[in-house]
Design a protein around this motif. Sequence first.
Motif, PDB file in Angstrom:
ATOM      1  N   ALA A 158       0.946  -1.269  -0.017  1.00  0.00           N
ATOM      2  CA  ALA A 158       0.027  -0.072  -0.027  1.00  0.00           C
ATOM      3  C   ALA A 158       1.061   1.207  -0.057  1.00  0.00           C
ATOM      4  N   ALA A 159       1.770   1.348   0.940  1.00  0.00           N
ATOM      5  CA  ALA A 159       2.738   2.416   0.979  1.00  0.00           C
ATOM      6  C   ALA A 159       3.654   2.675  -0.459  1.00  0.00           C
ATOM      7  N   ALA A 160       3.814   1.651  -1.287  1.00  0.00           N
ATOM      8  CA  ALA A 160       4.693   1.736  -2.477  1.00  0.00           C
ATOM      9  C   ALA A 160       3.621   2.073  -3.454  1.00  0.00           C
ATOM     10  N   LEU A 161       2.269   1.799  -3.257  1.00  0.00           N
ATOM     11  CA  LEU A 161       1.423   2.224  -4.438  1.00  0.00           C
ATOM     12  C   LEU A 161       1.032   3.655  -3.974  1.00  0.00           C
ATOM     13  N   LEU A 162       1.021   4.147  -2.817  1.00  0.00           N
ATOM     14  CA  LEU A 162       0.838   5.624  -2.736  1.00  0.00           C
ATOM     15  C   LEU A 162       2.074   6.444  -2.875  1.00  0.00           C
ATOM     16  N   GLU A 163       3.449   5.846  -2.914  1.00  0.00           N
ATOM     17  CA  GLU A 163       4.463   6.334  -3.305  1.00  0.00           C
ATOM     18  C   GLU A 163       4.366   6.764  -4.937  1.00  0.00           C
ATOM     19  N   LEU A 183       5.672  -1.099  -9.373  1.00  0.00           N
ATOM     20  CA  LEU A 183       5.191  -1.206  -7.957  1.00  0.00           C
ATOM     21  C   LEU A 183       6.364  -1.917  -6.986  1.00  0.00           C
ATOM     22  N   ALA A 184       6.951  -2.709  -7.573  1.00  0.00           N
ATOM     23  CA  ALA A 184       7.994  -3.566  -6.768  1.00  0.00           C
ATOM     24  C   ALA A 184       9.163  -2.477  -6.422  1.00  0.00           C
ATOM     25  N   ARG A 185       9.576  -1.968  -7.252  1.00  0.00           N
ATOM     26  CA  ARG A 185      10.602  -1.009  -7.027  1.00  0.00           C
ATOM     27  C   ARG A 185      10.467   0.205  -6.283  1.00  0.00           C
ATOM     28  N   ALA A 186       9.114   0.662  -6.132  1.00  0.00           N
ATOM     29  CA  ALA A 186       8.571   1.584  -5.325  1.00  0.00           C
ATOM     30  C   ALA A 186       8.288   1.000  -3.922  1.00  0.00           C
ATOM     31  N   ALA A 187       8.228  -0.410  -3.807  1.00  0.00           N
ATOM     32  CA  ALA A 187       8.301  -0.994  -2.241  1.00  0.00           C
ATOM     33  C   ALA A 187       9.976  -0.858  -1.966  1.00  0.00           C
ATOM     34  N   ARG A 188      10.571  -1.041  -2.868  1.00  0.00           N
ATOM     35  CA  ARG A 188      12.331  -1.072  -2.321  1.00  0.00           C
ATOM     36  C   ARG A 188      12.438   0.301  -1.877  1.00  0.00           C
ATOM     37  N   ASP A 189      11.854   1.150  -2.537  1.00  0.00           N
ATOM     38  CA  ASP A 189      12.476   2.599  -1.995  1.00  0.00           C
ATOM     39  C   ASP A 189      11.595   3.013  -0.910  1.00  0.00           C
ATOM     40  N   GLY A 210      13.717   3.965   2.996  1.00  0.00           N
ATOM     41  CA  GLY A 210      13.244   5.310   3.596  1.00  0.00           C
ATOM     42  C   GLY A 210      12.097   6.309   2.927  1.00  0.00           C
ATOM     43  N   ALA A 211      11.806   5.941   1.508  1.00  0.00           N
ATOM     44  CA  ALA A 211      10.748   6.867   0.854  1.00  0.00           C
ATOM     45  C   ALA A 211       9.426   7.043   1.992  1.00  0.00           C
ATOM     46  N   THR A 212       8.822   7.854   1.834  1.00  0.00           N
ATOM     47  CA  THR A 212       7.409   7.951   2.450  1.00  0.00           C
ATOM     48  C   THR A 212       6.284   8.464   1.922  1.00  0.00           C
ATOM     49  N   PRO A 213       5.529   8.040   1.533  1.00  0.00           N
ATOM     50  CA  PRO A 213       4.501   8.585   0.769  1.00  0.00           C
ATOM     51  C   PRO A 213       3.550   9.876   1.293  1.00  0.00           C
ATOM     52  N   ASP A 254       7.385 -11.700  -6.455  1.00  0.00           N
ATOM     53  CA  ASP A 254       7.380 -10.371  -6.966  1.00  0.00           C
ATOM     54  C   ASP A 254       8.629  -9.754  -6.585  1.00  0.00           C
ATOM     55  N   VAL A 255       9.349 -10.143  -5.724  1.00  0.00           N
ATOM     56  CA  VAL A 255      10.597  -9.236  -5.209  1.00  0.00           C
ATOM     57  C   VAL A 255      11.961 -10.000  -5.251  1.00  0.00           C
ATOM     58  N   SER A 256      11.743 -11.392  -5.489  1.00  0.00           N
ATOM     59  CA  SER A 256      13.241 -12.044  -5.488  1.00  0.00           C
ATOM     60  C   SER A 256      13.132 -13.326  -6.233  1.00  0.00           C
ATOM     61  N   VAL A 257      14.350 -13.861  -6.492  1.00  0.00           N
ATOM     62  CA  VAL A 257      14.709 -15.201  -7.009  1.00  0.00           C
ATOM     63  C   VAL A 257      15.254 -15.904  -6.259  1.00  0.00           C
ATOM     64  N   ARG A 258      14.910 -17.344  -6.102  1.00  0.00           N
ATOM     65  CA  ARG A 258      15.587 -18.111  -5.039  1.00  0.00           C
ATOM     66  C   ARG A 258      16.840 -18.929  -6.087  1.00  0.00           C
ATOM     67  N   LEU A 259      17.940 -18.723  -5.333  1.00  0.00           N
ATOM     68  CA  LEU A 259      19.022 -19.341  -6.106  1.00  0.00           C
ATOM     69  C   LEU A 259      19.600 -20.704  -5.378  1.00  0.00           C
ATOM     70  N   ARG A 260      20.645 -21.553  -6.238  1.00  0.00           N
ATOM     71  CA  ARG A 260      21.017 -22.578  -5.565  1.00  0.00           C
ATOM     72  C   ARG A 260      21.684 -22.332  -4.352  1.00  0.00           C
ATOM     73  N   PRO A 261      21.759 -23.364  -3.139  1.00  0.00           N
ATOM     74  CA  PRO A 261      22.196 -23.103  -2.028  1.00  0.00           C
ATOM     75  C   PRO A 261      23.810 -23.222  -1.861  1.00  0.00           C
ATOM     76  N   ASP A 262      24.308 -23.715  -3.127  1.00  0.00           N
ATOM     77  CA  ASP A 262      25.912 -23.779  -3.343  1.00  0.00           C
ATOM     78  C   ASP A 262      26.535 -22.735  -4.038  1.00  0.00           C
TER      79      ASP A 262
END
Length: 702
Positions: free
Chosen positions: A367-372, A544-550, A554-557, A625-633
């Motif tokens: 929600a904060a990302a959308l409003l940002e 939207l995913a990049r706005a969530a990162r922002d 520290g970004a505040t809508p 939406d925000v990450s990709v799981r990688l090999r444990p090794d």
Amino acid sequence: MSQALERLHSAVVHHLVNTLGWRSLRPLQQQAVAPVLDGHDALLLAPTAGGKTEAACFPVLTAMEQQRWTGLSVLYVCPLKALLNNLLPRLRDYAAWLGRRVELWHGDVPATARRHILRDPPDILLTTPESVEAMLVSANVEHQRLFGNLRAIVVDEVHAFAGDDRGWHLLAVLERLTVLAQRPIQRIGLSATVGNPEQLLHWLQGSGRGHRPATVVAPGVHAPSATPQGDIELDYVGSVDNAATVISALHRGEKRLVFCDSRQLVEQLGAALRMRGVTTFLSHASLSVDERRRAEAAFAEARDCVIVSTSTLELGIDVGDLDRVIQLDSPTTVASFLQRLGRTGRRAGSTRNCLFLALSQESLLWAAALLELWGRGYVEPVKAPLEPRHIVAQQVLALCLQEHAVGGRLWTEAWNGLAPFDRSAEPIVRHLVEQGYLDRDGELLFIGPEAERRFGHRNFMDMTAVFTAPPQFTVLAGRQEIGLIDPTLLTERSEGPRVLLLGGRSWKVTWVDWKRRRCFVEETKLKGKARWHTPGATGRSAALARAARDVLLGATPPVKLTQRAVQTLTTLREKRIPTVASEGLVITREGSTEADVRWWTWAGRKANATLAASLPEVVDGRFDDVSVRLRPDLTPQLWRTATTDAAQKLCLPEIDDRALAGLKFSVALPPQLAVDTLASRMADLDTAATVLNEPVRFTILG
């Protein structure tokens, strides 16, 4: 203003002043008069309740009189039957000023009314693309007689069509109507704010693109502003029960519209509000038509009450004079939020407002990302889905039903050369013939036995819609239809009575008619369950995913945040800070033997699906939406080797065969083409390439 009124028909101007009591036209209505009367294809943009319907209809009615249009000369197309029902009285009144008729045709209109329309066509017909298709493929409709006088088509909520396959279907049907009318048909789209209005209008023009004049009318929509206007507040409540408590305590005496982005959530919140003594009405697609109409009519007349709805009330259906809009969690697009926000602030002196109630920490972040994004003035561009090959197959079959037989070399003329319904579709037509969907007799193509078997039920009615609907059971209390439920609620193991939650009330199942898909119930005080199968969502966008990162950085809508929201957001930032970095991206390792290794791309579901398919050496296949799981090794060296030049070798995501069930008519395509169609829609190659070029640092957690 005077120039616009001078061009409108005198009877229209008379009724504007004396019947409606208007002292002036709105800016959109003023500026739309000239291009619409001059025959331009046009896109009219304004927020909800911005007067778009009148902006189109007043000059169209004027043209109808000045140019002496006869017969059915205007189609008014909407994405929802409820919106058509809502518009009918208003448009009938406007047309009556000039002695013209307006009628309604969709799936709920009785057969007697439809037969009357065929005998005596109105001047304006309100309908859906699916109903137009049904008329075109019907042997009981004289197509040339009904559609031969068409001059203009108004497409309401055009953005709602353009973003999915219904848009391709609409374009194809409009081209077939143009052929029947034997003249270009003026196309007028009505829309809320979109990020790419010129492109949307060019899309709507179809084969007329580049050949017909086109005008976007959007006064004030793109005016610069430091911050978008609206009284917006973000709160964290943590649960549906807490949300019901807040809603029941706040804004008493006011009329409130609450949006939820699932039918299940609508039912749960509706039941919780009623338990707290709040006058509550519900609206979603699985409630019966009568149930929805009763709720919407009662809500329009009431004051101290709440209506809880999915996006079905996001579009321009009138539910009276609202005081408040409340949003549980968050929609996935700014455009959707703007539609919902536009339901308020219609009274003079009132302000558009929306209260967000987040049910979890994750939903608070989104929600904060959308409003940002909203605070930056961002609105998503509307893009038609890629590679609509399955719609091409449907249209070729529909054309053969319409014409009974089609020339094997002339079929592309039905769509005036519009891609992809042009010669590029020949491989699909060959496949239809080879698989028996079409029969060939010399140079003629006509419906084959496989099309009869697959789609011939109820006179090919399944051919008229390009979206799929999962099987549902009708719920009946005596003779009263309550709505539809997911059949898994009737088959899962249940201790004690089986109790459903539908229409905000609990119903005990008394008998199930499995053959006819009917479920008979009686009301009970026991707690019921609600559930519906939802086709696979495409996930959140890269923006939207990049706005969530922002927000995590520290970004505040630019909205009001309650103390609970501020505290929860602070906690969330502390918890998720290892997953973000201002100078690039992060790969985290948590654990030792079976380590959870994640690449925090903040790139959206489609880009992550593309990355997962393109880096099989280091990805274990899972993503969100925000990450990709990688090999444990995984090691930094292995990472560098795998990602070097990967941006130039991107692959489309892998597609599960079960996912093809959601792509209607995919069975009529060569299997690989069907898979390629869905894969292209699940990919975001541009964002994936950008992500691969961003610096990455490795971090070990805890």
